[in-house]
Scaffold this active site. Structure first.
Site, PDB file in Angstrom:
ATOM      1  N   THR A  73       0.830  -1.211   0.000  1.00  0.00           N
ATOM      2  CA  THR A  73       0.000   0.000   0.000  1.00  0.00           C
ATOM      3  C   THR A  73       0.866   1.264   0.000  1.00  0.00           C
ATOM      4  O   THR A  73       0.429   2.320   0.434  1.00  0.00           O
ATOM      5  CB  THR A  73      -0.925   0.018   1.239  1.00  0.00           C
ATOM      6  OG1 THR A  73      -0.104  -0.112   2.411  1.00  0.00           O
ATOM      7  CG2 THR A  73      -1.948  -1.090   1.199  1.00  0.00           C
ATOM      8  N   CYS A 110      -1.127   9.281  -2.098  1.00  0.00           N
ATOM      9  CA  CYS A 110      -0.671  10.101  -3.241  1.00  0.00           C
ATOM     10  C   CYS A 110      -1.502   9.765  -4.470  1.00  0.00           C
ATOM     11  O   CYS A 110      -1.959  10.645  -5.208  1.00  0.00           O
ATOM     12  CB  CYS A 110       0.798   9.836  -3.541  1.00  0.00           C
ATOM     13  SG  CYS A 110       1.881  10.100  -2.129  1.00  0.00           S
TER      14      CYS A 110
HETATM   15  N1  LIG Z   1      -5.880  -2.202   2.737  1.00  0.00           N
HETATM   16  C1  LIG Z   1      -6.687  -1.370   2.057  1.00  0.00           C
HETATM   17  N2  LIG Z   1      -7.757  -1.844   1.390  1.00  0.00           N
HETATM   18  C2  LIG Z   1      -8.576  -1.034   0.705  1.00  0.00           C
HETATM   19  N3  LIG Z   1      -8.412   0.287   0.629  1.00  0.00           N
HETATM   20  C3  LIG Z   1      -7.368   0.839   1.283  1.00  0.00           C
HETATM   21  C4  LIG Z   1      -6.442   0.047   2.040  1.00  0.00           C
HETATM   22  N4  LIG Z   1      -5.504   0.871   2.569  1.00  0.00           N
HETATM   23  C5  LIG Z   1      -5.811   2.102   2.156  1.00  0.00           C
HETATM   24  N5  LIG Z   1      -6.954   2.118   1.415  1.00  0.00           N
HETATM   25  C6  LIG Z   1      -7.577   3.273   0.766  1.00  0.00           C
HETATM   26  O1  LIG Z   1      -6.561   3.959   0.052  1.00  0.00           O
HETATM   27  C7  LIG Z   1      -6.823   5.357   0.066  1.00  0.00           C
HETATM   28  C8  LIG Z   1      -5.629   6.063   0.703  1.00  0.00           C
HETATM   29  O2  LIG Z   1      -5.796   6.028   2.104  1.00  0.00           O
HETATM   30  P1  LIG Z   1      -4.693   5.923   3.209  1.00  0.00           P
HETATM   31  O3  LIG Z   1      -5.394   6.197   4.493  1.00  0.00           O
HETATM   32  O4  LIG Z   1      -3.934   4.661   3.049  1.00  0.00           O
HETATM   33  O5  LIG Z   1      -3.769   7.124   2.760  1.00  0.00           O
HETATM   34  P2  LIG Z   1      -2.375   7.534   3.294  1.00  0.00           P
HETATM   35  O6  LIG Z   1      -2.149   6.983   4.662  1.00  0.00           O
HETATM   36  O7  LIG Z   1      -2.335   9.012   3.128  1.00  0.00           O
HETATM   37  O8  LIG Z   1      -1.387   6.839   2.272  1.00  0.00           O
HETATM   38  P3  LIG Z   1       0.207   7.132   2.064  1.00  0.00           P
HETATM   39  O9  LIG Z   1       0.636   8.052   3.140  1.00  0.00           O
HETATM   40  O10 LIG Z   1       0.898   5.811   2.091  1.00  0.00           O
HETATM   41  O11 LIG Z   1       0.317   7.721   0.687  1.00  0.00           O
HETATM   42  C9  LIG Z   1      -8.130   5.526   0.849  1.00  0.00           C
HETATM   43  O12 LIG Z   1      -9.207   5.536  -0.053  1.00  0.00           O
HETATM   44  C10 LIG Z   1      -8.156   4.299   1.740  1.00  0.00           C
HETATM   45  O13 LIG Z   1      -9.450   3.971   2.155  1.00  0.00           O
HETATM   46  C1  LIG Z   2       7.798  11.888  -1.394  1.00  0.00           C
HETATM   47  C2  LIG Z   2       6.702  11.259  -0.626  1.00  0.00           C
HETATM   48  N1  LIG Z   2       5.506  11.889  -0.563  1.00  0.00           N
HETATM   49  C3  LIG Z   2       4.488  11.338   0.134  1.00  0.00           C
HETATM   50  C4  LIG Z   2       4.641  10.136   0.768  1.00  0.00           C
HETATM   51  C5  LIG Z   2       3.479   9.574   1.584  1.00  0.00           C
HETATM   52  O1  LIG Z   2       3.221   8.321   1.342  1.00  0.00           O
HETATM   53  C6  LIG Z   2       5.909   9.490   0.685  1.00  0.00           C
HETATM   54  N2  LIG Z   2       6.147   8.305   1.281  1.00  0.00           N
HETATM   55  N3  LIG Z   2       6.910  10.077  -0.016  1.00  0.00           N
END
Ligand SMILES: Nc1ncnc2c1ncn2[C@@H]1O[C@H](COP(=O)(O)OP(=O)(O)OP(=O)(O)O)[C@@H](O)[C@H]1O
Ligand SMILES: Cc1ncc(CO)c(N)n1
Length: 268
Positions: A204, A209
């Site tokens: 994931t 992003c």
């Molecule tokens: N295991 C999963 N199964 C289904 N959907 C997921 C899963 N993990 C994340 N999502 C979905 O992915 C999208 C991104 O959410 P998430 O909360 O993971 O973002 P994030 O923590 O900002 O991600 P990152 O910081 O790694 O870029 C959301 O729509 C979330 O519901």
């Molecule tokens: C550069 C960059 N931006 C955003 C994220 C958040 O997932 C990451 N891991 N790295």
């Protein structure tokens, strides 16, 4: 063709940041452009170093784009430090802006501070009010609001409180919930719940992003906010289903699965 701009950090391993944003823009048939705010040394196992880009170079990147090219959608991701936030705000304010999606990136999945703690105030005061939509995950929403968010009821309360800080729309992402991956969109009147079962996968890296870039591309195409978020949610879910391993840790999501499959490049 619509032109989308990402203002974010570079992820050397290609799963998150600028690299995920550009892949997402391409997968949506839009033309991607980038303003790099910071260069990270990272892979599937963690973030190991960060070099912030000089604020004047950030301003010049923004000016080079806006002085020449129409921009139909902007996504802002990792902004690292107060100086970076200040220059982005000041420079963008010189131009008429298209829809702007702000992913308030704070801490990487591996626990590295992608936003210096003392820059939180600038993010809240300068960038949140400029945004068409903000897309915090639960830890980010908690960090901005200062209280715990653990279920759909508190996600709804958080969406209202975040909306009061200035963005037009709020999407509180539920990827960090224990049971489901349900997100909450608040449009200042109604809540739209985007239900999704949790997909069992370690891969994931860059989900946040990818989701914010997919929404940006949809908004750039003139799609309404609730439809833009709904279609982007389907996109990220599919990208997670086909996430894969490229190293020893958290692998990236797959932007081109359908395309590769059609071209006979994937056999499963
Ligand atoms: N295991 C999963 N199964 C289904 N959907 C997921 C899963 N993990 C994340 N999502 C979905 O992915 C999208 C991104 O959410 P998430 O909360 O993971 O973002 P994030 O923590 O900002 O991600 P990152 O910081 O790694 O870029 C959301 O729509 C979330 O519901
Ligand atoms: C550069 C960059 N931006 C955003 C994220 C958040 O997932 C990451 N891991 N790295």
């Amino acid at each position: 063709m619509k032109h989308c701009l990402t203002i974010a950090g570079s992820d050397s391993s290609g799963g998150a940041g600028i690299q995920a944003d550009l892949k997402t823009f391409s997968a949506h048939g839009t033309f991607g452009m980038s303003v790099i705010t910071a260069v990270t040394a990272q892979n599937t196992q963690g973030v190991f170093d960060v070099q912030d880009i000089d604020p004047s170079v950030i301003a010049h990147q923004i000016e080079a784009i806006f002085d020449d090219i129409s921009v139909h959608g902007i996504k802002i991701g990792m902004v690292s430090q107060t100086e970076t936030i200040d220059i982005i705000t000041k420079t963008l304010k010189k131009y008429p802006l298209p829809p702007l999606v702000l992913d308030p990136v704070m801490i990487s999945k591996s626990g590295y501070d992608l936003l210096k703690p003392d820059a939180k105030k600038a993010l809240i005061e300068n960038l949140l009010p400029m945004a068409t939509l903000i897309t915090p995950n639960l830890p980010e929403a908690e960090e901005i609001l200062g209280y715990k968010i653990e279920d759909l009821e508190t996600m709804k309360k958080a969406a209202i409180d975040l909306h009061n800080l200035g963005p037009k729309y709020v999407l509180v992402k539920g990827g960090h919930l224990s049971e489901t991956a349900t997100d909450v969109l608040y449009d200042s009147v109604n809540f739209h719940l985007l239900h999704q079962e949790k997909i069992e996968t370690p891969h994931t890296h860059g989900t946040g992003c990818t989701l914010s870039s997919a929404i940006t591309a949809n908004l750039a195409k003139g799609i309404s906010i609730d439809e833009a978020v709904k279609v982007a949610k389907a996109y990220i879910t599919n990208a997670i289903v086909h996430g894969f391993s490229i190293g020893h840790g958290v692998g990236p999501t797959h932007h081109f699965y359908e395309l590769y499959k059609k071209a006979g490049m994937i056999n499963d």
